[in-house]
Design a protein around this motif. Structure first.
Motif, PDB file in Angstrom:
ATOM      1  N   PHE A  78      34.653  -5.637  19.459  1.00 40.09           N
ATOM      2  CA  PHE A  78      35.080  -4.540  18.591  1.00 40.09           C
ATOM      3  C   PHE A  78      36.033  -4.977  17.492  1.00 40.09           C
ATOM      4  O   PHE A  78      36.571  -4.141  16.774  1.00 40.09           O
ATOM      5  N   GLU A  79      36.214  -6.287  17.340  1.00 40.86           N
ATOM      6  CA  GLU A  79      37.161  -6.787  16.355  1.00 40.86           C
ATOM      7  C   GLU A  79      36.832  -6.290  14.949  1.00 40.86           C
ATOM      8  O   GLU A  79      37.723  -5.937  14.165  1.00 40.86           O
ATOM      9  N   ALA A  80      35.567  -6.241  14.627  1.00 38.80           N
ATOM     10  CA  ALA A  80      35.148  -5.837  13.270  1.00 38.80           C
ATOM     11  C   ALA A  80      34.918  -4.343  13.144  1.00 38.80           C
ATOM     12  O   ALA A  80      34.590  -3.860  12.057  1.00 38.80           O
ATOM     13  N   HIS A  81      35.089  -3.595  14.232  1.00 43.56           N
ATOM     14  CA  HIS A  81      34.764  -2.165  14.230  1.00 43.56           C
ATOM     15  C   HIS A  81      36.048  -1.374  14.481  1.00 43.56           C
ATOM     16  O   HIS A  81      36.349  -0.966  15.598  1.00 43.56           O
ATOM     17  N   ARG A  82      36.798  -1.158  13.421  1.00 39.01           N
ATOM     18  CA  ARG A  82      38.140  -0.611  13.540  1.00 39.01           C
ATOM     19  C   ARG A  82      38.164   0.898  13.789  1.00 39.01           C
ATOM     20  O   ARG A  82      39.238   1.462  13.999  1.00 39.01           O
ATOM     21  N   ASN A  83      37.010   1.539  13.766  1.00 44.60           N
ATOM     22  CA  ASN A  83      36.975   2.964  14.109  1.00 44.60           C
ATOM     23  C   ASN A  83      36.752   3.188  15.604  1.00 44.60           C
ATOM     24  O   ASN A  83      36.580   4.325  16.038  1.00 44.60           O
ATOM     25  N   VAL A  84      36.777   2.114  16.374  1.00 41.09           N
ATOM     26  CA  VAL A  84      36.654   2.193  17.833  1.00 41.09           C
ATOM     27  C   VAL A  84      38.028   1.917  18.448  1.00 41.09           C
ATOM     28  O   VAL A  84      38.612   0.855  18.218  1.00 41.09           O
ATOM     29  N   ASP A  85      38.531   2.890  19.203  1.00 39.82           N
ATOM     30  CA  ASP A  85      39.778   2.710  19.935  1.00 39.82           C
ATOM     31  C   ASP A  85      39.473   2.590  21.429  1.00 39.82           C
ATOM     32  O   ASP A  85      38.325   2.720  21.846  1.00 39.82           O
ATOM     33  N   PHE A  86      40.518   2.359  22.240  1.00 41.18           N
ATOM     34  CA  PHE A  86      40.288   1.929  23.609  1.00 41.18           C
ATOM     35  C   PHE A  86      41.044   2.783  24.642  1.00 41.18           C
ATOM     36  O   PHE A  86      42.090   3.365  24.365  1.00 41.18           O
ATOM     37  N   ALA A  87      40.489   2.798  25.842  1.00 38.83           N
ATOM     38  CA  ALA A  87      41.190   3.208  27.051  1.00 38.83           C
ATOM     39  C   ALA A  87      40.898   2.148  28.111  1.00 38.83           C
ATOM     40  O   ALA A  87      39.885   1.448  28.042  1.00 38.83           O
ATOM     41  N   ILE A  88      41.782   2.053  29.092  1.00 36.82           N
ATOM     42  CA  ILE A  88      41.598   1.069  30.153  1.00 36.82           C
ATOM     43  C   ILE A  88      42.021   1.671  31.489  1.00 36.82           C
ATOM     44  O   ILE A  88      43.019   2.390  31.566  1.00 36.82           O
ATOM     45  N   GLY A  89      41.226   1.396  32.519  1.00 34.76           N
ATOM     46  CA  GLY A  89      41.558   1.877  33.852  1.00 34.76           C
ATOM     47  C   GLY A  89      40.550   1.391  34.871  1.00 34.76           C
ATOM     48  O   GLY A  89      39.402   1.098  34.528  1.00 34.76           O
ATOM     49  N   VAL A  90      40.979   1.313  36.115  1.00 34.56           N
ATOM     50  CA  VAL A  90      40.101   0.920  37.212  1.00 34.56           C
ATOM     51  C   VAL A  90      39.425   2.169  37.764  1.00 34.56           C
ATOM     52  O   VAL A  90      40.087   3.107  38.215  1.00 34.56           O
ATOM     53  N   HIS A  91      38.103   2.184  37.715  1.00 31.65           N
ATOM     54  CA  HIS A  91      37.282   3.302  38.175  1.00 31.65           C
ATOM     55  C   HIS A  91      37.457   3.482  39.685  1.00 31.65           C
ATOM     56  O   HIS A  91      37.622   2.507  40.424  1.00 31.65           O
ATOM     57  N   PRO A  92      37.411   4.729  40.168  1.00 34.55           N
ATOM     58  CA  PRO A  92      37.589   4.921  41.616  1.00 34.55           C
ATOM     59  C   PRO A  92      36.562   4.202  42.479  1.00 34.55           C
ATOM     60  O   PRO A  92      36.871   3.834  43.622  1.00 34.55           O
ATOM     61  N   ASN A  93      35.345   3.970  41.959  1.00 37.32           N
ATOM     62  CA  ASN A  93      34.355   3.240  42.744  1.00 37.32           C
ATOM     63  C   ASN A  93      34.646   1.741  42.822  1.00 37.32           C
ATOM     64  O   ASN A  93      33.952   1.012  43.523  1.00 37.32           O
ATOM     65  N   SER A  94      35.688   1.313  42.105  1.00 39.99           N
ATOM     66  CA  SER A  94      36.168  -0.074  42.199  1.00 39.99           C
ATOM     67  C   SER A  94      37.636  -0.099  42.599  1.00 39.99           C
ATOM     68  O   SER A  94      38.349  -1.055  42.290  1.00 39.99           O
ATOM     69  N   ALA A  95      38.082   0.935  43.278  1.00 37.68           N
ATOM     70  CA  ALA A  95      39.515   1.114  43.532  1.00 37.68           C
ATOM     71  C   ALA A  95      40.137  -0.043  44.302  1.00 37.68           C
ATOM     72  O   ALA A  95      41.340  -0.306  44.164  1.00 37.68           O
ATOM     73  N   GLU A  96      39.334  -0.743  45.097  1.00 43.87           N
ATOM     74  CA  GLU A  96      39.890  -1.880  45.835  1.00 43.87           C
ATOM     75  C   GLU A  96      40.338  -2.997  44.886  1.00 43.87           C
ATOM     76  O   GLU A  96      41.112  -3.882  45.280  1.00 43.87           O
ATOM     77  N   GLN A  97      39.875  -2.962  43.631  1.00 41.04           N
ATOM     78  CA  GLN A  97      40.284  -3.960  42.641  1.00 41.04           C
ATOM     79  C   GLN A  97      41.585  -3.584  41.940  1.00 41.04           C
ATOM     80  O   GLN A  97      42.110  -4.362  41.136  1.00 41.04           O
ATOM     81  N   CYS A  98      42.106  -2.402  42.247  1.00 39.21           N
ATOM     82  CA  CYS A  98      43.332  -1.939  41.594  1.00 39.21           C
ATOM     83  C   CYS A  98      44.541  -2.477  42.350  1.00 39.21           C
ATOM     84  O   CYS A  98      45.325  -1.731  42.947  1.00 39.21           O
ATOM     85  N   THR A  99      44.701  -3.781  42.299  1.00 38.87           N
ATOM     86  CA  THR A  99      45.823  -4.445  42.956  1.00 38.87           C
ATOM     87  C   THR A  99      47.073  -4.328  42.098  1.00 38.87           C
ATOM     88  O   THR A  99      47.035  -3.920  40.937  1.00 38.87           O
ATOM     89  N   ASP A 100      48.196  -4.713  42.673  1.00 34.25           N
ATOM     90  CA  ASP A 100      49.437  -4.746  41.893  1.00 34.25           C
ATOM     91  C   ASP A 100      49.276  -5.656  40.682  1.00 34.25           C
ATOM     92  O   ASP A 100      49.779  -5.347  39.590  1.00 34.25           O
ATOM     93  N   ALA A 101      48.571  -6.765  40.870  1.00 33.79           N
ATOM     94  CA  ALA A 101      48.367  -7.701  39.760  1.00 33.79           C
ATOM     95  C   ALA A 101      47.516  -7.074  38.661  1.00 33.79           C
ATOM     96  O   ALA A 101      47.787  -7.272  37.465  1.00 33.79           O
ATOM     97  N   ALA A 102      46.491  -6.317  39.044  1.00 34.84           N
ATOM     98  CA  ALA A 102      45.639  -5.664  38.049  1.00 34.84           C
ATOM     99  C   ALA A 102      46.420  -4.621  37.262  1.00 34.84           C
ATOM    100  O   ALA A 102      46.273  -4.511  36.031  1.00 34.84           O
ATOM    101  N   VAL A 103      47.243  -3.847  37.953  1.00 36.26           N
ATOM    102  CA  VAL A 103      48.057  -2.843  37.265  1.00 36.26           C
ATOM    103  C   VAL A 103      49.037  -3.524  36.313  1.00 36.26           C
ATOM    104  O   VAL A 103      49.230  -3.077  35.169  1.00 36.26           O
ATOM    105  N   ALA A 104      49.638  -4.618  36.765  1.00 37.17           N
ATOM    106  CA  ALA A 104      50.570  -5.352  35.905  1.00 37.17           C
ATOM    107  C   ALA A 104      49.858  -5.916  34.682  1.00 37.17           C
ATOM    108  O   ALA A 104      50.416  -5.905  33.567  1.00 37.17           O
ATOM    109  N   GLU A 105      48.640  -6.397  34.875  1.00 43.67           N
ATOM    110  CA  GLU A 105      47.891  -6.929  33.734  1.00 43.67           C
ATOM    111  C   GLU A 105      47.536  -5.826  32.746  1.00 43.67           C
ATOM    112  O   GLU A 105      47.620  -6.018  31.516  1.00 43.67           O
ATOM    113  N   MET A 106      47.132  -4.663  33.253  1.00 44.80           N
ATOM    114  CA  MET A 106      46.836  -3.554  32.340  1.00 44.80           C
ATOM    115  C   MET A 106      48.075  -3.122  31.570  1.00 44.80           C
ATOM    116  O   MET A 106      48.005  -2.810  30.372  1.00 44.80           O
TER     117      MET A 106
END
Length: 281
Positions: A69-97
């Motif tokens: 999306f570097e060249a597409h400046r009309n695209v903005d972002f959200a980030i989050g761990v989906h509940p179906n992948s909730a086991e990946q929401c470790t302390d490290a993942a939250v800190a990285e986000m």
């Protein structure tokens, strides 16, 4: 869109909506959209989509996909761990986000929300207790960053609402993504001060309860989305969804609210801009 167009499938640009629409929820890093992204975004603009919110499903997805999306400046972002992948929401993942969001705030300013996060009891892939812990951790992340929250709730409405209220998110910026509920659920969401995003299935013949709910949701709480590449609206159902096709969702939502489609399109776009802090047209 499918190359096998049928005569009864009009192109979205024929609806002639003004270029002020906001796509509030897209997975443009998913195949096949990522493989044809410039064309996908060009078709979106031709259909009247001015800005888009790309949802990254966790820090790894962000690392792997942000360069698209570097060249597409009309695209903005959200980030989050989906509940179906909730086991990946470790302390490290939250800190990285958190680090990703804080770095973006210092530089690009494109990270607009935490999401999609929440609860999903439909698929039964992750223990509900694990989902709830991941949800709570990411709500605290959003609070600490002062960012809006994009909610995924599937067959978990009561628990999702209860957690949001218990954690102090009533009358905070919360968007109920891909709403497919009924009138009572819509009223509960609105009463809590939250927003609702309507996807393509509002166009499906059997979704009368959803259309009844849409008619009752205040215009100033409504947004539109595709959740592409999923949930393609009629008359393109059965093909890969993409942002341009949100125009057909707008027409049906406008019909539910007895509005002119162009006015509905502009109003939902303004609501999304205010909610996510997007620039004006």
């Amino acid at each position: 869109m499918s190359k096998k167009k049928k005569q009864d499938r009009p192109a979205p640009e024929t609806l002639q909506l003004p270029c002020v629409g906001v796509e509030s929820h897209a997975h443009l890093d998913f195949k096949p959209l990522a493989e044809d992204l410039p064309a996908v975004l060009a078709r979106a603009r031709a259909a009247g989509v001015d800005r888009l919110l790309q949802i990254f499903l966790g820090p790894e997805a962000y690392r792997n996909g942000v360069a698209l999306f570097e060249a597409h400046r009309n695209v903005d972002f959200a980030i989050g761990v989906h509940p179906n992948s909730a086991e990946q929401c470790t302390d490290a993942a939250v800190a990285e986000m958190e680090a990703i969001c804080r770095e973006d705030a210092r530089t690009a300013g494109r990270m607009k929300a935490i999401g999609e996060i929440g609860l999903d009891y439909y698929w039964d892939r992750v223990d509900p207790a694990v989902q709830r812990a991941a949800f709570a951790a990411q709500l605290e992340l959003a609070r600490g960053l002062a960012l809006p929250v994009v909610i995924h709730s599937r067959e978990a409405h009561a628990d999702a609402v209860a957690m949001l209220k218990d954690l102090g998110f009533a009358h905070r910026p919360v968007l109920w993504h891909c709403f497919g509920g009924d009138l009572d659920q819509a009223r509960e969401i609105v009463a809590a001060g939250w927003h609702v995003s309507i996807p393509g299935p509002v166009t499906y013949a059997k979704n009368t309860a959803l259309r009844e709910a849409v008619a009752a949701i205040p215009l100033q709480r409504l947004m539109l989305e595709t959740d592409c590449p999923y949930l393609t609206p009629e008359p393109w159902r059965g093909t890969t969804n993409e942002p341009a096709l949100m125009a057909f969702t707008a027409v049906e939502v406008a019909r539910c609210k007895a509005m002119d489609p162009a006015a509905l399109w502009a109003a939902t776009g303004e609501t999304a801009r205010a909610f996510f802090g997007l620039p004006a047209c």
